[in-house]
Design a protein around this motif. Structure first.
Motif, PDB file in Angstrom:
ATOM      1  N   GLU A 120      32.069  26.916  39.822  1.00 31.90           N
ATOM      2  CA  GLU A 120      33.084  27.952  39.626  1.00 31.90           C
ATOM      3  C   GLU A 120      34.484  27.347  39.634  1.00 31.90           C
ATOM      4  N   ARG A 172      45.539  41.283  37.271  1.00 33.37           N
ATOM      5  CA  ARG A 172      45.691  40.750  35.918  1.00 33.37           C
ATOM      6  C   ARG A 172      47.155  40.530  35.531  1.00 33.37           C
ATOM      7  N   PHE A 216      37.298  26.994  36.662  1.00 35.50           N
ATOM      8  CA  PHE A 216      38.688  27.396  36.852  1.00 35.50           C
ATOM      9  C   PHE A 216      39.627  26.292  36.353  1.00 35.50           C
ATOM     10  N   GLN A 253      33.638  29.005  46.952  1.00 33.12           N
ATOM     11  CA  GLN A 253      32.818  29.280  45.766  1.00 33.12           C
ATOM     12  C   GLN A 253      31.903  28.096  45.487  1.00 33.12           C
ATOM     13  N   LYS A 257      40.351  36.254  39.258  1.00 39.58           N
ATOM     14  CA  LYS A 257      39.226  36.234  40.203  1.00 39.58           C
ATOM     15  C   LYS A 257      39.689  35.905  41.615  1.00 39.58           C
ATOM     16  N   ASN A 270      41.571  35.557  33.118  1.00 38.92           N
ATOM     17  CA  ASN A 270      40.373  36.002  33.834  1.00 38.92           C
ATOM     18  C   ASN A 270      40.082  35.124  35.044  1.00 38.92           C
ATOM     19  N   GLU A 271      40.255  33.809  34.878  1.00 37.84           N
ATOM     20  CA  GLU A 271      39.982  32.896  35.994  1.00 37.84           C
ATOM     21  C   GLU A 271      40.955  33.128  37.148  1.00 37.84           C
TER      22      GLU A 271
END
Lengths: 207, 207
Positions: A42, B25, A46, A38, B19, B15-16
């Motif tokens: 990003e 989730r 994180f 990434q 990814k 959310n992080e």
């Protein structure tokens, strides 16, 4: 396997990921290599999100659920029924009960269950604060929603005795056959409980 | 499911994590709650290690493997055979080949394979730099160790043509029945290749 990578930076990152539950070194490596592919921003996002979470998260001073504020969103919601408390083990269980959309009262998060084997006694849990909440008045019903394990049962019984002096209804969530579960594969103890705690058929459509 | 949590900090962290590849989730939430149960310093170490990795990692200017230094540990190891190059797709494959302990030469990481479907042409890969390494002399053998896919084969052939003008032996890793694999379950193309590329029985004990 004590696999060594050519890069110490990589090794450290893999070690950190591999500490997480259910993540072995192979998966950890895959995740780290993904982050490396990434944009640098990003990966920084994180890392920073996790640091920010652990630095800034609070525990609601009323129910002990995690929260961004001193009093959590549930406790400060005036539309919720403040006369009903649901006692749960952990933060996760608050989410699970919320997702059922069947409960509209407030919570009380114990932070675990009594487990002498793990050295967890009543004083390590938020039981005293539960008694104080009930003693303060205004609560009509306390629903015990702990795991159906020996530790959960021990904790249920301990709380039941602690709350006995107060004028409050103490209930426990139903134990029985899972919805969608076949009788043939249900264990005998659960089936026995589901017969003892049978409900009026006309009542079973509610909720 | 667009599940919302009571905490924005928690939501962001979930959310992080979600990814990352293979992390949904539910798993993301489990990992975040695990981090929340640790000491704050542990979670900070986790976040900082990832930020440090992505900020400080370098790519070896010779072989393009990831490295903590300008020249990676493999390229700067004098005990390795600098006359043999193993061409691989990515960083991960360097580790895989290293783990076999069967290769003692140097690597060349392409950064992928030619894939017109994904818009990846020869110019997007480290092919020109491979040709330059070979042109500089001193290399006797180039081993092509790419995936046995159409894209891998295309890339193999492209490199083969590019290196044809030079006095260098170009080999490709063997394709055949997996060690431990049963013939009955081997696909016909692989079995066909394993018959065509059969080796002397007395040679098969080597390595």
């Amino acid at each position: 396997m004590d696999q060594q990578y050519s890069s110490v930076l990589l090794e450290n990152a893999v070690n950190e990921f591999a500490k997480l539950p259910g993540i072995g070194r192979k998966t950890a490596l895959r995740l780290v290599l993904h982050l490396l592919r990434q944009e640098e921003s990003e990966a920084e996002k994180f890392g920073n999100t996790i640091i920010k979470l652990c630095r800034e998260i609070k525990h609601c001073h009323v129910c002990h659920n995690i929260s961004d504020t001193d009093t959590c969103a549930i406790c400060s919601d005036p539309s919720r029924d403040a006369s009903t408390l649901c006692v749960v083990e952990n933060v996760k269980e608050v989410m699970v009960v919320e997702n059922t959309r069947q409960f509209h009262g407030l919570y009380h998060v114990l932070g675990g269950v009594i487990s002498p084997m793990d050295g967890i006694g009543p004083a390590d849990l938020e039981i005293e604060s539960l008694v104080e909440r009930v003693a303060a008045g205004g609560i009509k019903e306390v629903i015990l929603a702990l795991s159906a394990t020996m530790e959960g049962d021990t904790t249920n019984f301990y709380i039941f005795r602690k709350l006995a002096p107060f004028d409050v209804k103490i209930t426990i969530i139903a134990r029985g056959v899972s919805v969608g579960g076949e009788l043939e594969y249900t264990d005998e103890i659960t089936l026995g409980r589901s017969i003892l705690n049978r409900t009026l058929f006309s009542e079973s459509f509610k909720g």
